[in-house]
Motif scaffolding. Structure first.
Motif, PDB file in Angstrom:
ATOM      1  N   ALA A 195       0.813  -1.226   0.000  1.00 59.69           N
ATOM      2  CA  ALA A 195       0.000   0.000   0.000  1.00 59.69           C
ATOM      3  C   ALA A 195       0.841   1.269   0.000  1.00 59.69           C
ATOM      4  CB  ALA A 195      -0.937  -0.001   1.195  1.00 59.69           C
ATOM      5  N   SER A 196       2.032   1.236   0.616  1.00 57.69           N
ATOM      6  CA  SER A 196       2.846   2.441   0.787  1.00 57.69           C
ATOM      7  C   SER A 196       2.028   3.499   1.528  1.00 57.69           C
ATOM      8  CB  SER A 196       3.355   2.946  -0.568  1.00 57.69           C
ATOM      9  OG  SER A 196       4.373   3.903  -0.388  1.00 57.69           O
ATOM     10  N   GLY A 197       2.122   4.774   1.157  1.00 56.02           N
ATOM     11  CA  GLY A 197       1.364   5.812   1.841  1.00 56.02           C
ATOM     12  C   GLY A 197       2.099   6.385   3.030  1.00 56.02           C
ATOM     13  N   ALA A 198       1.466   7.342   3.697  1.00 54.27           N
ATOM     14  CA  ALA A 198       2.079   8.052   4.816  1.00 54.27           C
ATOM     15  C   ALA A 198       2.417   7.092   5.951  1.00 54.27           C
ATOM     16  CB  ALA A 198       1.136   9.143   5.320  1.00 54.27           C
ATOM     17  N   ALA A 199       3.610   7.234   6.506  1.00 54.45           N
ATOM     18  CA  ALA A 199       4.013   6.416   7.646  1.00 54.45           C
ATOM     19  C   ALA A 199       3.221   6.782   8.897  1.00 54.45           C
ATOM     20  CB  ALA A 199       5.511   6.573   7.907  1.00 54.45           C
ATOM     21  N   ASP A 200       2.798   8.032   8.990  1.00 54.83           N
ATOM     22  CA  ASP A 200       1.933   8.493  10.073  1.00 54.83           C
ATOM     23  C   ASP A 200       0.666   9.053   9.427  1.00 54.83           C
ATOM     24  OD1 ASP A 200       0.571   9.776  12.093  1.00 54.83           O
ATOM     25  OD2 ASP A 200       2.245  11.023  12.767  1.00 54.83           O
ATOM     26  N   PRO A 201      -0.280   8.174   9.095  1.00 52.92           N
ATOM     27  CA  PRO A 201      -1.451   8.628   8.343  1.00 52.92           C
ATOM     28  C   PRO A 201      -2.332   9.612   9.104  1.00 52.92           C
ATOM     29  CG  PRO A 201      -1.726   6.352   9.055  1.00 52.92           C
ATOM     30  CD  PRO A 201      -0.308   6.723   9.345  1.00 52.92           C
ATOM     31  N   ILE A 202      -2.324   9.555  10.427  1.00 48.14           N
ATOM     32  CA  ILE A 202      -3.151  10.490  11.197  1.00 48.14           C
ATOM     33  C   ILE A 202      -2.655  11.917  11.008  1.00 48.14           C
ATOM     34  CG2 ILE A 202      -3.684  11.233  13.555  1.00 48.14           C
ATOM     35  CD1 ILE A 202      -4.235   8.385  14.267  1.00 48.14           C
ATOM     36  N   SER A 203      -1.339  12.111  11.031  1.00 43.61           N
ATOM     37  CA  SER A 203      -0.799  13.458  10.836  1.00 43.61           C
ATOM     38  C   SER A 203      -1.142  13.997   9.455  1.00 43.61           C
ATOM     39  CB  SER A 203       0.723  13.453  11.048  1.00 43.61           C
ATOM     40  OG  SER A 203       1.032  13.252  12.414  1.00 43.61           O
ATOM     41  N   LEU A 204      -1.068  13.148   8.433  1.00 42.31           N
ATOM     42  CA  LEU A 204      -1.426  13.593   7.084  1.00 42.31           C
ATOM     43  C   LEU A 204      -2.912  13.926   7.005  1.00 42.31           C
ATOM     44  CD1 LEU A 204      -0.468  14.003   4.116  1.00 42.31           C
ATOM     45  CD2 LEU A 204      -1.304  11.679   3.686  1.00 42.31           C
ATOM     46  N   ARG A 205      -3.751  13.101   7.572  1.00 39.88           N
ATOM     47  CA  ARG A 205      -5.198  13.337   7.533  1.00 39.88           C
ATOM     48  C   ARG A 205      -5.560  14.653   8.220  1.00 39.88           C
ATOM     49  NH1 ARG A 205      -7.948   7.817   9.553  1.00 39.88           N
ATOM     50  NH2 ARG A 205      -9.848   9.100   9.299  1.00 39.88           N
ATOM     51  N   ILE A 206      -4.972  14.892   9.385  1.00 37.69           N
ATOM     52  CA  ILE A 206      -5.276  16.134  10.100  1.00 37.69           C
ATOM     53  C   ILE A 206      -4.753  17.337   9.333  1.00 37.69           C
ATOM     54  CG2 ILE A 206      -4.787  17.457  12.194  1.00 37.69           C
ATOM     55  CD1 ILE A 206      -4.829  14.797  13.728  1.00 37.69           C
ATOM     56  N   GLY A 207      -3.537  17.230   8.772  1.00 38.25           N
ATOM     57  CA  GLY A 207      -2.993  18.334   7.987  1.00 38.25           C
ATOM     58  C   GLY A 207      -3.893  18.693   6.820  1.00 38.25           C
ATOM     59  N   ASN A 208      -4.408  17.687   6.143  1.00 33.90           N
ATOM     60  CA  ASN A 208      -5.306  17.952   5.022  1.00 33.90           C
ATOM     61  C   ASN A 208      -6.609  18.588   5.487  1.00 33.90           C
ATOM     62  OD1 ASN A 208      -3.944  17.231   2.623  1.00 33.90           O
ATOM     63  ND2 ASN A 208      -4.194  15.059   3.100  1.00 33.90           N
ATOM     64  N   ARG A 209      -7.109  18.161   6.609  1.00 29.60           N
ATOM     65  CA  ARG A 209      -8.340  18.766   7.116  1.00 29.60           C
ATOM     66  C   ARG A 209      -8.103  20.224   7.497  1.00 29.60           C
ATOM     67  NH1 ARG A 209     -12.477  16.239  11.686  1.00 29.60           N
ATOM     68  NH2 ARG A 209     -13.728  18.127  11.958  1.00 29.60           N
TER      69      ARG A 209
ATOM     70  N   GLU B 150     -11.305   6.664  15.005  1.00 28.62           N
ATOM     71  CA  GLU B 150     -11.969   7.223  13.826  1.00 28.62           C
ATOM     72  C   GLU B 150     -13.028   8.245  14.227  1.00 28.62           C
ATOM     73  OE1 GLU B 150     -11.307   6.851  10.501  1.00 28.62           O
ATOM     74  OE2 GLU B 150      -9.499   5.907  11.275  1.00 28.62           O
ATOM     75  N   ALA B 151     -13.710   8.007  15.334  1.00 27.23           N
ATOM     76  CA  ALA B 151     -14.700   8.969  15.816  1.00 27.23           C
ATOM     77  C   ALA B 151     -14.036  10.285  16.214  1.00 27.23           C
ATOM     78  CB  ALA B 151     -15.471   8.378  16.994  1.00 27.23           C
ATOM     79  N   LEU B 152     -12.865  10.198  16.833  1.00 29.09           N
ATOM     80  CA  LEU B 152     -12.119  11.411  17.185  1.00 29.09           C
ATOM     81  C   LEU B 152     -11.739  12.193  15.936  1.00 29.09           C
ATOM     82  CD1 LEU B 152      -9.568  10.349  19.967  1.00 29.09           C
ATOM     83  CD2 LEU B 152     -11.523  11.878  20.222  1.00 29.09           C
ATOM     84  N   LEU B 153     -11.251  11.482  14.925  1.00 32.33           N
ATOM     85  CA  LEU B 153     -10.787  12.148  13.708  1.00 32.33           C
ATOM     86  C   LEU B 153     -11.936  12.776  12.918  1.00 32.33           C
ATOM     87  CD1 LEU B 153      -8.133   9.513  12.572  1.00 32.33           C
ATOM     88  CD2 LEU B 153      -7.681  11.818  13.416  1.00 32.33           C
ATOM     89  N   ALA B 154     -13.136  12.258  13.099  1.00 30.34           N
ATOM     90  CA  ALA B 154     -14.294  12.782  12.371  1.00 30.34           C
ATOM     91  C   ALA B 154     -15.069  13.813  13.180  1.00 30.34           C
ATOM     92  CB  ALA B 154     -15.234  11.640  11.996  1.00 30.34           C
ATOM     93  N   SER B 155     -14.705  14.015  14.432  1.00 28.40           N
ATOM     94  CA  SER B 155     -15.501  14.861  15.309  1.00 28.40           C
ATOM     95  C   SER B 155     -15.356  16.340  14.980  1.00 28.40           C
ATOM     96  CB  SER B 155     -15.128  14.627  16.768  1.00 28.40           C
ATOM     97  OG  SER B 155     -13.840  15.142  17.036  1.00 28.40           O
ATOM     98  N   GLN B 156     -16.394  17.107  15.252  1.00 32.98           N
ATOM     99  CA  GLN B 156     -16.361  18.542  15.068  1.00 32.98           C
ATOM    100  C   GLN B 156     -15.398  19.214  16.037  1.00 32.98           C
ATOM    101  OE1 GLN B 156     -17.951  20.195  12.575  1.00 32.98           O
ATOM    102  NE2 GLN B 156     -18.550  18.158  11.854  1.00 32.98           N
ATOM    103  N   GLU B 157     -15.151  18.574  17.176  1.00 30.05           N
ATOM    104  CA  GLU B 157     -14.269  19.150  18.189  1.00 30.05           C
ATOM    105  C   GLU B 157     -12.793  19.015  17.848  1.00 30.05           C
ATOM    106  OE1 GLU B 157     -16.729  16.943  18.913  1.00 30.05           O
ATOM    107  OE2 GLU B 157     -18.152  18.500  19.554  1.00 30.05           O
TER     108      GLU B 157
END
Length: 313
Positions: free
Chosen positions: A30-44, A302-309
């Motif tokens: 798959a490759s991709g970001a080694a720390d996918p949470i950091s990439l996801r938050i940065g994009n958001r 996943e709920a944390l990453l999708a939360s409005q807070e």
């Protein structure tokens, strides 16, 4: 399409998104970001889809000259970022003017920093992903780490800018762990209870030979039954193999898709981002949990990453 120019590339900087799932049967990890949470938050933070391509920097950052105004976010490890010598905050959206240069130094904490840019980085996708798979020379920018004078095209810029910042409470809850939670691996029953005690009660050190393909560990050898043999079989992200040396190897984002060593355990999905922030000589431990608990932890994350807070405006 205007973009940015690499003035200095850093130690190992690549274009990464969230990877290309589903091609392991063809021999493509798959490759991709080694720390996918950091990439996801940065994009958001910059208003991108969470899977947009950004830059992943390892241990030492680079310098990037912007040809036009842009909105960026810097996430992951703190590499002391600045723009034309003025310090930049982490985990927040920032306006950069055309002609400014964003510079990152050596890591102050963790292994990898991410530079996300509104509109993303425009590269030709390979198997549906912009991620660089360096070992095979595929994807990303010419299938390789960035070099001095490379020019990267940026996606379309949006006119409106809103300051977005990651909630400090959420940052605390999503911090990388040094106690890595695992479930039993496919050959877990090949290991005696005494081997499991060593695995779960010992401290292991990340070696200098670790990379995006695998994280090699040093510690007390984990005994295994030498009389048992296995044929090569498919392996998954986070599998922990035990070779004859007894020193475990965590298969990471560019791992081979098959392997012939017994796998004592597998890192849970909720802790994969923690692996991406491990540096050579870091120490970790393992905690064995049930599959049901692993699923609950992923759902909670996943709920944390999708939360409005998560994001404050």
């Amino acid at each position: 399409m205007s973009g940015m120019v690499v003035e200095t590339p850093g130690l190992f900087t690549t274009v990464q998104d969230l990877g290309r799932e589903g091609f392991a049967p063809m021999g493509v990890s798959a490759s991709g970001a080694a720390d996918p949470i950091s990439l996801r938050i940065g994009n958001r933070l910059v208003g991108n889809p969470q899977s947009a391509a950004g830059l992943e920097m390892t241990l030492v950052g680079g310098a990037f000259a912007f040809e036009r105004a842009a909105v960026i976010a810097l996430t992951g490890a703190d590499f002391g970022p600045s723009a034309n010598g003025i310090p930049l905050p982490m985990w927040t959206s920032i306006e950069i003017q055309g002609g400014q240069t964003v510079t990152l130094g050596s890591s102050r904490s963790g292994a990898r920093a991410y530079l996300c840019i509104r509109g993303g980085i425009a590269v030709e996708p390979f198997l549906g992903s912009a991620s660089t798979h360096v070992l095979s020379g595929l994807g990303g920018f010419e299938g390789r780490a960035l070099r001095k004078s490379d020019r990267l095209d940026l996606g379309a810029a949006l006119p409106l800018f809103r300051t977005r910042t990651l909630s400090s409470q959420m940052l605390e809850r999503l911090q990388p762990r040094k106690v890595i939670r695992v479930t039993e691996g496919p050959q877990s029953d090949w290991f005696a209870s005494s081997s499991w005690e060593i695995f779960c009660e010992s401290t292991f050190r990340v070696t200098e030979q670790s990379n995006r393909m695998g994280i090699r560990l040093e510690g007390p050898p984990i005994p295994l039954d030498a009389s048992r043999e296995m044929i090569t079989e498919g392996v998954s992200l986070g599998s922990i193999q035990v070779p004859p040396s007894g020193q475990p190897i965590i298969l990471f984002v560019e791992q081979q898709t098959t392997g012939g060593y017994p796998k004592i355990a597998n890192v849970i999905s909720a802790d994969v981002h923690s692996l991406g922030q491990l540096r050579p000589r870091d120490s970790i431990r393992f905690e064995r949990i049930e599959m049901s608990a692993a699923r609950s932890l992923l759902v909670e994350q996943e709920a944390l990453l999708a939360s409005q807070e998560l994001i404050q405006e």
